[in-house]
Design a protein around this motif. Structure first.
Motif, mmCIF file in Angstrom:
data_model
loop_
_atom_site.group_PDB
_atom_site.id
_atom_site.type_symbol
_atom_site.label_atom_id
_atom_site.label_comp_id
_atom_site.label_asym_id
_atom_site.label_seq_id
_atom_site.Cartn_x
_atom_site.Cartn_y
_atom_site.Cartn_z
ATOM 1 N N ARG A 27 0.829 -1.212 0.000
ATOM 2 C CA ARG A 27 0.000 0.000 0.000
ATOM 3 C C ARG A 27 0.860 1.257 0.000
ATOM 4 N N ARG A 28 2.012 1.172 0.639
ATOM 5 C CA ARG A 28 2.895 2.335 0.707
ATOM 6 C C ARG A 28 3.886 2.381 -0.462
ATOM 7 N N GLY A 29 3.822 1.357 -1.312
ATOM 8 C CA GLY A 29 4.713 1.315 -2.464
ATOM 9 C C GLY A 29 6.166 1.081 -2.092
ATOM 10 N N LEU A 30 6.393 0.379 -0.984
ATOM 11 C CA LEU A 30 7.757 0.160 -0.499
ATOM 12 C C LEU A 30 8.328 -1.152 -1.022
ATOM 13 N N THR A 31 9.573 -1.101 -1.432
ATOM 14 C CA THR A 31 10.296 -2.305 -1.809
ATOM 15 C C THR A 31 10.987 -2.865 -0.557
ATOM 16 N N ARG A 32 11.535 -4.050 -0.679
ATOM 17 C CA ARG A 32 12.292 -4.626 0.442
ATOM 18 C C ARG A 32 13.478 -3.705 0.785
ATOM 19 N N LYS A 33 14.100 -3.143 -0.253
ATOM 20 C CA LYS A 33 15.230 -2.230 -0.038
ATOM 21 C C LYS A 33 14.777 -1.002 0.768
ATOM 22 N N ASP A 34 13.592 -0.491 0.474
ATOM 23 C CA ASP A 34 13.046 0.641 1.228
ATOM 24 C C ASP A 34 12.831 0.258 2.700
ATOM 25 N N ILE A 35 12.321 -0.941 2.912
ATOM 26 C CA ILE A 35 12.058 -1.398 4.285
ATOM 27 C C ILE A 35 13.366 -1.552 5.054
ATOM 28 N N VAL A 36 14.403 -2.071 4.377
ATOM 29 C CA VAL A 36 15.735 -2.190 5.000
ATOM 30 C C VAL A 36 16.207 -0.809 5.450
#
Length: 87
Positions: A27-36
């Motif tokens: 929903r927030r358009g986050l990739t795994r890299k963004d979450i890291v």
């Protein structure tokens, strides 16, 4: 309560947990890299492999600290964290 029933409940809860975490990121358009990056910025760094395993049903259940760190990185509220904890 029969042991099999308890295992079914845990499996259902784990699937719901993974779905909620994945949906929140999507929903927030986050990739795994963004979450890291967001988890590191929040002071609870979680690696990409750990995130991938936590969200993948082929891997064992993630630990609560991992779930909490991912949820915080996704911007989840304390209320959402409590709901996740109850799963």
């Amino acid at each position: 309560m029969p042991a099999g029933h308890d295992a079914e409940e845990r499996a259902t809860a784990l699937a719901a947990l993974r779905e909620q975490l994945a949906d929140a990121g999507g929903r927030r358009g986050l990739t795994r890299k963004d979450i890291v990056a967001r988890s590191a910025a929040a002071g609870t760094p979680v690696g990409a492999t750990t995130i991938s395993k936590a969200l993948n049903a082929r891997h064992p259940a993630p630990t609560w600290p991992t779930v909490a760190a991912i949820a915080r990185a996704l911007g989840s509220s304390d209320m959402v964290l409590q709901r996740l904890r109850e799963l």
